[in-house]
Design an enzyme around this catalytic site. Structure first.
Site: not given
Length: 153
Positions: A52-54
């Site tokens: 999720g990052h990124f």
């Protein structure tokens, strides 16, 4: 208590309560218990935070670089105590000052972590910490940590 050799992974696991995916120190390279440590974290695309990052542009979160520095500092402080004196104790963040992020950390990097204890009073330790990739400074901070009893936690 003086330890002539850097702690191996089994000793790190005895000292730190962190486990996968939050153990952010892979190996200790150099150290002087209670004074200085140099360790590293191999940053892999398989790290859960990269999901999720990124997406499509994986960057290690700065707070996790700080956490890796704190874990390294914790190892050098905790290595200065006999292991039986650490029963029932927990080592916690107490403050962060002068944080600077200078470069992104991405999959494939080896994050070199260096911390020097600059002050110790009672159950508080202040550490000057830096993180490097390919000999370039990527982050730095002054970290303060405290040791307390687990029942106070």
């Amino acid at each position: 208590m003086s330890h002539p050799l850097p702690p191996n992974i089994q000793e790190i696991l005895q000292l730190l309560p962190h486990r996968y995916p939050f153990l952010l120190v892979d190996r200790v390279i150099e150290f002087n218990a209670g004074k200085y440590i140099k360790a590293y974290k191999n940053v892999s695309i398989n790290e859960p935070f990269f999901q999720g990052h990124f997406p499509g542009f994986p960057v290690m979160p700065g707070v996790l670089i700080l956490e890796a520095m704190a874990q390294s500092g914790g190892i050098t402080v905790l290595q200065s105590f006999p292991i039986n004196e650490l029963q029932g104790k927990v080592f916690l963040f107490a403050g962060i000052e002068n944080v600077k992020f200078r470069q992104q950390v991405i999959p494939g990097d080896q994050l070199i972590l260096e911390c020097e204890i600059i002050r110790h009073k009672l159950q508080l330790w202040k550490m000057s910490c830096q993180a490097f990739v390919n000999n370039k400074l990527v982050a730095e901070a002054i970290l303060t940590a405290a040791m307390t009893n687990k029942e106070n936690f």
